[in-house]
Design an enzyme around this catalytic site. Structure first.
Site, PDB file in Angstrom:
ATOM      1  N   LYS A  18       0.866  -1.178   0.000  1.00 20.11           N
ATOM      2  CA  LYS A  18       0.000   0.000   0.000  1.00 20.11           C
ATOM      3  C   LYS A  18       0.907   1.234   0.000  1.00 20.11           C
ATOM      4  O   LYS A  18       1.974   1.225   0.612  1.00 20.11           O
ATOM      5  CB  LYS A  18      -0.870  -0.024   1.265  1.00 20.11           C
ATOM      6  CG  LYS A  18      -1.652   1.259   1.535  1.00 20.11           C
ATOM      7  CD  LYS A  18      -2.743   1.487   0.521  1.00 20.11           C
ATOM      8  CE  LYS A  18      -3.449   2.837   0.731  1.00 20.11           C
ATOM      9  NZ  LYS A  18      -4.288   3.194  -0.438  1.00 20.11           N
ATOM     10  N   CYS A  78      -2.268  10.042  -6.081  1.00 18.75           N
ATOM     11  CA  CYS A  78      -3.417   9.714  -5.215  1.00 18.75           C
ATOM     12  C   CYS A  78      -4.501  10.776  -5.393  1.00 18.75           C
ATOM     13  O   CYS A  78      -4.248  11.957  -5.197  1.00 18.75           O
ATOM     14  CB  CYS A  78      -3.019   9.640  -3.752  1.00 18.75           C
ATOM     15  SG  CYS A  78      -4.493   9.370  -2.728  1.00 18.75           S
TER      16      CYS A  78
HETATM   17  O1  RRO Z   1      -5.608   5.543  -0.573  1.00 16.44           O
HETATM   18  C1  RRO Z   1      -6.277   5.946  -1.541  1.00 16.44           C
HETATM   19  O2  RRO Z   1      -7.348   6.549  -1.408  1.00 16.44           O
HETATM   20  C2  RRO Z   1      -5.806   5.777  -2.923  1.00 16.44           C
HETATM   21  C3  RRO Z   1      -4.511   6.011  -3.343  1.00 16.44           C
HETATM   22 BR1  RRO Z   1      -3.121   6.442  -2.172  1.00 16.44          BR
HETATM   23  C4  RRO Z   1      -4.184   5.915  -4.711  1.00 16.44           C
HETATM   24  O3  RRO Z   1      -3.042   6.142  -5.164  1.00 16.44           O
HETATM   25  N1  RRO Z   1      -5.171   5.596  -5.573  1.00 16.44           N
HETATM   26  C5  RRO Z   1      -6.431   5.346  -5.162  1.00 16.44           C
HETATM   27  O4  RRO Z   1      -7.307   5.046  -5.988  1.00 16.44           O
HETATM   28  N2  RRO Z   1      -6.734   5.434  -3.835  1.00 16.44           N
END
Ligand code: RRO
Length: 308
Positions: free
Chosen positions: A44, A127
């Site tokens: 993650k 993100c």
């Molecule tokens: O954690 C998120 O909400 C998230 C991230 Br970091 C990302 O790079 N892409 C996404 O769809 N969700």
């Protein structure tokens, strides 16, 4: 059949792996990826401080795909730095994804994560779900400055996760930035940011954060993902390997990514829906696809889309 692949000099036993964010936040999830048929373990995206993320509900799956606004829930970079040696024991590459909330956060994490020696480090510039923070990669000047600062701190191959672009002029500008910053591979694409899925029966959005706006994934984004893989493959003349992410639901989707120029593919939405057994299914499906065409390796088809 051999579905192995090489990215930036790192050998992957299979070209299928998890997309960052899908079943890869906790130690248990990461170990399950290690035990699975996944060709790599992708973490993650991590931040400097541990985060619980956005309020729930924050993920919703539907027949065409998914919407999420997770808000970067993660254990914090120090916890992942400690986990990396354990994850490396599975004998497949470990990709550590870093996502700062400001530029200096990327540098702080890059120094320490580099010391933990994952096989690759992926800089997430895309993100879409932090309220008030635009996606860095939609600003080429900010992106170039950040990448030039972080690059010298990373001794393992460095990848960059980009958001989708929707105009060839934007592909061209970002390809030039990528070409100037010592990027070893690209991961294309992150979710299609700030979509809105609603439940007409309840007259509400399906997720809570940001008024229901979130990143779209799954089948419905495949054409956008393929276009971005293809555009960067051509602009960079195949010199920078690409991991294709977006709409990989069946083996044939992976094959399409490969035709566009991908060396490997990541699975997000359908991994969340199906669990880690998805990798075995995808391998079977891609193997059938390749052998029906007479090819043996992913390599045989990479970038070979026959344009009309
Ligand atoms: O954690 C998120 O909400 C998230 C991230 Br970091 C990302 O790079 N892409 C996404 O769809 N969700």
């Amino acid at each position: 059949m051999n579905l192995s692949t090489t990215i930036a000099g790192v050998k992957f036993p299979s070209c299928f792996m998890n997309a960052s964010g899908a079943l890869c936040m906790t130690r248990e999830e990461l170990l399950a990826l290690g035990r699975s048929r996944a060709g790599a373990i992708v973490t993650k995206s991590m931040t400097v401080e541990p985060r619980s993320g956005n309020p729930e509900p924050r993920y919703y799956g539907f027949p065409g795909g998914s919407i999420n606004s997770m808000g970067l829930p993660n254990l914090g970079y120090l916890a992942y730095a400690e986990l990396i040696p354990e994850l490396k024991q599975f004998g497949k590459p470990v990709i550590a994804s870093i996502a700062g909330l400001c530029e200096d956060d990327f540098l702080t994490m890059a120094r320490v994560i580099n010391q933990a020696n994952p096989d690759l480090i992926e800089v997430n510039l895309s993100c879409p779900n932090i309220p008030g923070k635009p996606q860095i990669a939609y600003d080429p000047v900010d992106s170039e400055r950040l990448l030039k600062r972080v690059r010298p701190l990373i001794k393992v191959p460095m990848g960059v996760k980009l958001p989708p672009y929707f105009d060839p002029a934007h592909h061209a500008v970002m390809a030039e930035v990528i070409g100037r910053c010592g990027v070893d591979y690209l991961n294309l694409i992150n979710s299609v940011g700030n979509g809105l899925v609603i439940d007409p029966k309840r007259e509400t959005p399906v997720i809570k954060p940001k008024g229901g706006f979130g990143g779209l994934g799954g089948s419905l984004i495949k054409p956008v993902a393929l276009a971005n893989v293809r555009a960067f493959w051509k602009l960079l003349a195949g010199r920078i390997p690409i991991i294709g992410t977006g709409g990989v639901v069946q083996g044939i989707d992976a094959f399409e990514h490969v035709l566009c120029g991908a060396s490997a593919v990541q699975v997000g939405t359908v991994l969340v829906e199906e669990g880690v057994g998805v990798f075995e299914r995808m391998e079977r499906e891609l193997e059938a696809e390749l052998s029906s065409r007479g090819g043996r390796l992913v390599e045989d088809y990479r970038g070979r889309l026959k344009e009309l």
